[in-house]
Design an enzyme around this catalytic site. Sequence first.
Site, PDB file in Angstrom:
ATOM      1  N   LYS A 195      52.317  45.072  58.109  1.00 43.48           N
ATOM      2  CA  LYS A 195      52.947  44.000  57.349  1.00 43.48           C
ATOM      3  C   LYS A 195      52.645  42.673  58.036  1.00 43.48           C
ATOM      4  O   LYS A 195      53.173  42.384  59.101  1.00 43.48           O
ATOM      5  CB  LYS A 195      54.455  44.191  57.239  1.00 43.48           C
ATOM      6  CG  LYS A 195      55.135  43.103  56.385  1.00 43.48           C
ATOM      7  CD  LYS A 195      56.323  42.549  57.104  1.00 43.48           C
ATOM      8  CE  LYS A 195      56.882  41.272  56.550  1.00 43.48           C
ATOM      9  NZ  LYS A 195      55.985  40.144  56.390  1.00 43.48           N
ATOM     10  N   GLY A 238      57.518  38.620  67.062  1.00 42.70           N
ATOM     11  CA  GLY A 238      58.112  37.509  66.336  1.00 42.70           C
ATOM     12  C   GLY A 238      59.321  36.972  67.068  1.00 42.70           C
ATOM     13  O   GLY A 238      59.446  37.111  68.288  1.00 42.70           O
ATOM     14  N   VAL A 291      64.961  37.893  64.654  1.00 43.40           N
ATOM     15  CA  VAL A 291      64.495  38.955  63.758  1.00 43.40           C
ATOM     16  C   VAL A 291      64.328  40.262  64.531  1.00 43.40           C
ATOM     17  O   VAL A 291      64.627  41.344  64.020  1.00 43.40           O
ATOM     18  CB  VAL A 291      63.183  38.548  63.074  1.00 43.40           C
ATOM     19  CG1 VAL A 291      62.641  39.689  62.216  1.00 43.40           C
ATOM     20  CG2 VAL A 291      63.405  37.314  62.205  1.00 43.40           C
ATOM     21  N   GLU A 299      57.963  42.337  70.887  1.00 44.02           N
ATOM     22  CA  GLU A 299      57.439  41.187  71.626  1.00 44.02           C
ATOM     23  C   GLU A 299      58.068  39.951  70.996  1.00 44.02           C
ATOM     24  O   GLU A 299      57.753  39.600  69.863  1.00 44.02           O
ATOM     25  CB  GLU A 299      55.916  41.135  71.540  1.00 44.02           C
ATOM     26  CG  GLU A 299      55.233  42.321  72.207  1.00 44.02           C
ATOM     27  CD  GLU A 299      53.725  42.295  72.019  1.00 44.02           C
ATOM     28  OE1 GLU A 299      53.221  41.303  71.457  1.00 44.02           O
ATOM     29  OE2 GLU A 299      53.067  43.261  72.419  1.00 44.02           O
ATOM     30  N   CYS A 316      54.232  32.203  71.713  1.00 45.19           N
ATOM     31  CA  CYS A 316      55.370  32.720  72.483  1.00 45.19           C
ATOM     32  C   CYS A 316      55.142  32.559  73.976  1.00 45.19           C
ATOM     33  O   CYS A 316      56.095  32.458  74.749  1.00 45.19           O
ATOM     34  CB  CYS A 316      55.637  34.182  72.133  1.00 45.19           C
ATOM     35  SG  CYS A 316      54.244  35.286  72.435  1.00 45.19           S
ATOM     36  N   GLN A 352      58.304  24.365  59.966  1.00 45.47           N
ATOM     37  CA  GLN A 352      57.994  24.235  61.389  1.00 45.47           C
ATOM     38  C   GLN A 352      57.875  22.769  61.789  1.00 45.47           C
ATOM     39  O   GLN A 352      58.301  22.373  62.881  1.00 45.47           O
ATOM     40  CB  GLN A 352      56.698  24.995  61.702  1.00 45.47           C
ATOM     41  CG  GLN A 352      56.545  25.399  63.156  1.00 45.47           C
ATOM     42  CD  GLN A 352      57.602  26.382  63.614  1.00 45.47           C
ATOM     43  OE1 GLN A 352      58.187  27.109  62.811  1.00 45.47           O
ATOM     44  NE2 GLN A 352      57.875  26.398  64.904  1.00 45.47           N
ATOM     45  N   GLU A 388      63.792  27.650  72.291  1.00 46.13           N
ATOM     46  CA  GLU A 388      62.370  27.864  72.005  1.00 46.13           C
ATOM     47  C   GLU A 388      61.994  26.981  70.821  1.00 46.13           C
ATOM     48  O   GLU A 388      62.318  27.290  69.672  1.00 46.13           O
ATOM     49  CB  GLU A 388      62.078  29.327  71.698  1.00 46.13           C
ATOM     50  CG  GLU A 388      60.590  29.586  71.513  1.00 46.13           C
ATOM     51  CD  GLU A 388      60.261  31.028  71.158  1.00 46.13           C
ATOM     52  OE1 GLU A 388      59.177  31.496  71.563  1.00 46.13           O
ATOM     53  OE2 GLU A 388      61.074  31.676  70.486  1.00 46.13           O
TER      54      GLU A 388
END
Length: 480
Positions: free
Chosen positions: A173, A226, A230, A248, A282, A329, A383
Amino acid sequence: MKYDNYIDGAWRAPVSGDYAPNLNPARPQDVLGEFASSGPQDVDAAVDAARRAFADFRFAPPSYRSSLLARLADLMQDNAEELATIIVKEMGKVLAEARGEVGRAIAECRFMAGEALHVGGGSFASERAGVDIVARQEPLGPVALISPWNFPVVTPIRKLAPAIAYGCTLVMKPASLTPWCSVKLTELIDRAGFPKGVANLVMGGGGAVGAALAAHPAIAGVSFTGSTEVGRRIYAAAARRIARVQLELGGKNPAIVIDCRDLKGAAKEIVSAAFQAAGQRCTALSRVVVADDLANGLVAELAAATRELKVAEGFREGAQIGPMVSQDQLDRVNHYMNVGRAGEAELIVEGRQTVEDPKTEGYFHSPALFDRVDPTSPLAVDEIFGPILPVIRVSGAEQALAIANDTQYGLAASLFTADPKLAARFADRLEAGMVHINHGTASQPHVPFGGVKKSGEGAYSIGASARGFYTATKVVYRLF
């Protein structure tokens, strides 16, 4: 053009018949295609195909699984420029970075082609005569692979390649913002001759497709990259049915500068690691922790390097920072810029939205550098996932270590120092899955990759450590 799901070796329209547009973040009025907007019924079909294929594929010889990955790597190499072009168009990354991502994906795929021949296992001496004991690593089962938008080629390959190497079947996905890369990869998978049902692709929103995959009773494990938020939901859904996870997640990675003799070199590494992919990584260095005696010199070098960066569409000559991936974003970055301006920090490099109308001209934002940031400020804690770099000044090594570790995250950290004893001490005491000494946060395609605390859970990805997620141990006792 409309792009369908790939289920059981064939391209299929979503059951709902719905499609969603994919936009170019540098030119948002440019629709790149219409991509399947799927739901639970499409997930069921894909998982059923993977479940049926697993019955045979789990016993496929390692040499065969290796050959599939080798063919896929060759096809990716042959189509590398097209893959890089798609990355630029749908994610916004500059072309040089996009080419680098594709090259990295090919390297990881080739490494796992070799790793397929080294699945592992071992024998044990028995305390009873005539008993032979063998531990085997067997394929886990059908797995769900959920990828983010910031690395739309390397992350799917990072998940798919070990799945195939260790004998799992899968349902991919991709992120809704970057489905085109996964469609192209799936076309290459089809050309590489993967058996029907072994690799399936279902596109759509996380609330519909991702949630259905995480909760599906036939999915033995979920690999997700992600946000931490989530990731928590996926972890909870998998835990309810005791399925395995590989997560991750986010990071707030420090660059620590203590007793450093090459401030220009440190600044070059920091700026590169902070602003690649417009800070949407990340592992981006997202805060600088520097000793007071070095702070003025380092900030000057950081400012000079930051001001040299060219913000432009990824195909433009000399472009170093492309657009943010979406309006959301861009709004997030603008929010944190306002937070920084409203606080007591000193704005050294004025990052700003560089176009008047992002919805027609692109989601561009230049990099920003803040100095004298309070370690409790949202700039230093949250973040941001954008081109904003805060600098925190400290009295010395002890305070630097305390601030570096004072975060919910633990993905990566960099230390710049000329003191080998300090380097060894920080390597031991930094609460991070990956520590870089006099080095940015770039990883390599055969080395374990992952984090601690709320940056990750489960087996690290990349290299042989991926075996911990994709295989299950079986111990066989035989009496002769």
